[in-house]
Motif scaffolding. Structure first.
Motif, PDB file in Angstrom:
ATOM      1  N   GLU A  20       0.829  -1.206   0.000  1.00  0.00           N
ATOM      2  CA  GLU A  20       0.000   0.000   0.000  1.00  0.00           C
ATOM      3  C   GLU A  20       0.867   1.260   0.000  1.00  0.00           C
ATOM      4  OE1 GLU A  20      -2.908  -0.327   3.103  1.00  0.00           O
ATOM      5  OE2 GLU A  20      -4.071  -1.827   1.992  1.00  0.00           O
ATOM      6  N   ASP A  21       2.004   1.226   0.704  1.00  0.00           N
ATOM      7  CA  ASP A  21       2.923   2.367   0.676  1.00  0.00           C
ATOM      8  C   ASP A  21       3.457   2.588  -0.736  1.00  0.00           C
ATOM      9  OD1 ASP A  21       2.635   2.909   3.368  1.00  0.00           O
ATOM     10  OD2 ASP A  21       4.479   1.865   3.962  1.00  0.00           O
ATOM     11  N   MET A  22       3.898   1.506  -1.388  1.00  0.00           N
ATOM     12  CA  MET A  22       4.444   1.637  -2.734  1.00  0.00           C
ATOM     13  C   MET A  22       3.379   2.112  -3.714  1.00  0.00           C
ATOM     14  SD  MET A  22       7.069   1.480  -4.706  1.00  0.00           S
ATOM     15  CE  MET A  22       8.345   0.494  -3.897  1.00  0.00           C
ATOM     16  N   ALA A  23       2.158   1.617  -3.572  1.00  0.00           N
ATOM     17  CA  ALA A  23       1.077   2.049  -4.454  1.00  0.00           C
ATOM     18  C   ALA A  23       0.853   3.553  -4.322  1.00  0.00           C
ATOM     19  CB  ALA A  23      -0.202   1.294  -4.127  1.00  0.00           C
ATOM     20  N   ARG A  24       0.887   4.057  -3.116  1.00  0.00           N
ATOM     21  CA  ARG A  24       0.699   5.506  -2.916  1.00  0.00           C
ATOM     22  C   ARG A  24       1.845   6.301  -3.533  1.00  0.00           C
ATOM     23  NH1 ARG A  24      -1.078   3.551   2.231  1.00  0.00           N
ATOM     24  NH2 ARG A  24      -3.335   3.773   2.459  1.00  0.00           N
ATOM     25  N   PHE A  25       3.071   5.788  -3.407  1.00  0.00           N
ATOM     26  CA  PHE A  25       4.202   6.488  -4.012  1.00  0.00           C
ATOM     27  C   PHE A  25       4.057   6.527  -5.537  1.00  0.00           C
ATOM     28  CE2 PHE A  25       6.693   5.247  -0.068  1.00  0.00           C
ATOM     29  CZ  PHE A  25       6.732   6.543   0.433  1.00  0.00           C
ATOM     30  N   ILE A  26       3.605   5.429  -6.136  1.00  0.00           N
ATOM     31  CA  ILE A  26       3.418   5.404  -7.590  1.00  0.00           C
ATOM     32  C   ILE A  26       2.358   6.415  -8.006  1.00  0.00           C
ATOM     33  CG2 ILE A  26       2.676   3.988  -9.546  1.00  0.00           C
ATOM     34  CD1 ILE A  26       3.881   1.564  -8.031  1.00  0.00           C
ATOM     35  N   LEU A  27       1.269   6.470  -7.264  1.00  0.00           N
ATOM     36  CA  LEU A  27       0.239   7.469  -7.542  1.00  0.00           C
ATOM     37  C   LEU A  27       0.783   8.881  -7.406  1.00  0.00           C
ATOM     38  CD1 LEU A  27      -2.913   5.925  -5.819  1.00  0.00           C
ATOM     39  CD2 LEU A  27      -2.675   6.456  -8.247  1.00  0.00           C
ATOM     40  N   ASP A  28       1.619   9.109  -6.392  1.00  0.00           N
ATOM     41  CA  ASP A  28       2.200  10.441  -6.197  1.00  0.00           C
ATOM     42  C   ASP A  28       3.140  10.807  -7.343  1.00  0.00           C
ATOM     43  OD1 ASP A  28       0.831  10.792  -3.841  1.00  0.00           O
ATOM     44  OD2 ASP A  28       2.524  10.271  -2.535  1.00  0.00           O
ATOM     45  N   VAL A  29       3.901   9.820  -7.836  1.00  0.00           N
ATOM     46  CA  VAL A  29       4.776  10.077  -8.990  1.00  0.00           C
ATOM     47  C   VAL A  29       3.945  10.516 -10.185  1.00  0.00           C
ATOM     48  CG1 VAL A  29       6.276   8.957 -10.687  1.00  0.00           C
ATOM     49  CG2 VAL A  29       6.628   8.539  -8.253  1.00  0.00           C
ATOM     50  N   GLN A  30       2.818   9.841 -10.386  1.00  0.00           N
ATOM     51  CA  GLN A  30       1.926  10.205 -11.487  1.00  0.00           C
ATOM     52  C   GLN A  30       1.342  11.592 -11.283  1.00  0.00           C
ATOM     53  OE1 GLN A  30      -1.972   8.711 -11.235  1.00  0.00           O
ATOM     54  NE2 GLN A  30      -2.338   8.631 -13.440  1.00  0.00           N
ATOM     55  N   GLU A  31       0.796  11.843 -10.110  1.00  0.00           N
ATOM     56  CA  GLU A  31       0.021  13.059  -9.878  1.00  0.00           C
ATOM     57  C   GLU A  31       0.895  14.293  -9.668  1.00  0.00           C
ATOM     58  OE1 GLU A  31      -2.397  11.940  -6.594  1.00  0.00           O
ATOM     59  OE2 GLU A  31      -3.726  10.665  -7.791  1.00  0.00           O
ATOM     60  N   GLU A  32       2.003  14.149  -8.942  1.00  0.00           N
ATOM     61  CA  GLU A  32       2.821  15.305  -8.596  1.00  0.00           C
ATOM     62  C   GLU A  32       3.948  15.563  -9.587  1.00  0.00           C
ATOM     63  OE1 GLU A  32       4.019  15.446  -4.502  1.00  0.00           O
ATOM     64  OE2 GLU A  32       2.198  14.429  -3.827  1.00  0.00           O
ATOM     65  N   TRP A  33       4.441  14.518 -10.236  1.00  0.00           N
ATOM     66  CA  TRP A  33       5.521  14.680 -11.203  1.00  0.00           C
ATOM     67  C   TRP A  33       5.016  14.676 -12.640  1.00  0.00           C
ATOM     68  CZ3 TRP A  33      11.020  12.775 -10.002  1.00  0.00           C
ATOM     69  CH2 TRP A  33      11.299  12.902  -8.636  1.00  0.00           C
TER      70      TRP A  33
END
Length: 274
Positions: A207-220
């Protein structure tokens, strides 16, 4: 796995180099008489998360190796941002914004977390080999700039400041996977290939990694293409899903469309997963 977020297509939040499109066009790959891929075509849209799924041996890693440049296709093309990169060398693809993690962790043992991550960004430095070997003033300045960028944008982003000076050898598996993601992000990717990013992780790490992937998509604003067996994560975070079986695309669409596709149910998800 619990729902993490609604995978709406994001707008890049002021990022200088937003995600690029990635297209695989009628790619075939043969090893002698073995057909690893048969006329595979799909696209990963800019700034979205596309998942590539399928049973073991379906050809997912072959697709990744073809996109990365490790395998030249027997026929067909690969395009990045509309530019044909089918015959572009691996290192040149990195310079164009293509970064990758690996199914089996490929960190440099004996080096610290920070040193491993910085290695991902060295292709962005413009000093020549001689300057680097003699550690000239220009090389020192670029090295310091790279370190500052890594610490500010990558280490803080992935919440690994507390381990940055530790050797990667002593880290638990989940943190090693996070460091590998950090090294890929240090390459300033515009398209990020994630090869089984949560394989072997427990629920909390997943779940932590999934959130980081989403953040990479959304913020970067980065375009993400991932191969993953964890169907809960795939269906939670992906905008688009492509399904391979025996080297061929058998389905493509939204997570909901793919989940209910008869061939997918038969080939991969199981008859009781619809």
């Amino acid at each position: 796995m619990h729902a993490i977020a609604s995978p709406a297509a994001p707008a890049s939040k002021g990022r200088e180099s937003p995600g690029l499109s990635l297209s695989v066009n009628d790619v075939a790959l043969r090893f002698g008489g073995i057909h690893a891929l048969r006329n595979v075509s799909f696209s990963a849209e800019p700034g979205q998360i596309t998942a590539l799924i399928g049973p073991n041996g379906a050809g997912k890693t072959s697709v990744f190796n073809t996109i990365s440049g490790f395998y030249p296709p027997t026929s067909g093309t690969v395009s990045l941002g509309g530019q044909d990169i089918t015959r572009t060398p691996v290192n040149a693809r990195a310079g164009m914004g293509l970064a990758r993690t690996f199914q089996n962790i490929a960190l440099f043992h004996g080096l610290s977390v920070l040193e491993n991550i910085k290695l991902g960004g060295h292709h962005t430095m413009s000093t020549g080999v001689l300057s680097a070997l003699t550690y000239s003033r220009a090389a020192r300045e670029q090295e310091l700039k790279l370190r500052e960028e890594v610490e500010r944008k990558v280490i803080d982003f992935l919440q690994i400041d507390h381990i940055r000076h530790q050797s990667v050898d002593v880290l638990p598996y989940g943190l090693q996977k996070r460091v590998e993601l950090a090294r890929a992000l240090a390459m300033r990717p515009r398209v990020l290939l994630l090869d089984e990013p949560v394989a072997g992780m427990n629920r909390e790490e997943t779940e932590d990694m999934a959130r980081f992937i989403l953040d990479v998509q959304e913020e970067w604003g980065v375009t993400v293409l991932l191969v993953e067996h964890d169907m809960g994560m795939v269906m939670d975070i992906s905008n688009h899903v492509v399904v391979l079986n025996f080297g061929e695309v058998i389905a493509s669409g939204t997570p909901a469309e793919v989940r209910s596709h008869p061939q997918v149910i038969e080939a991969y998800l199981g008859a009781d997963s619809a």
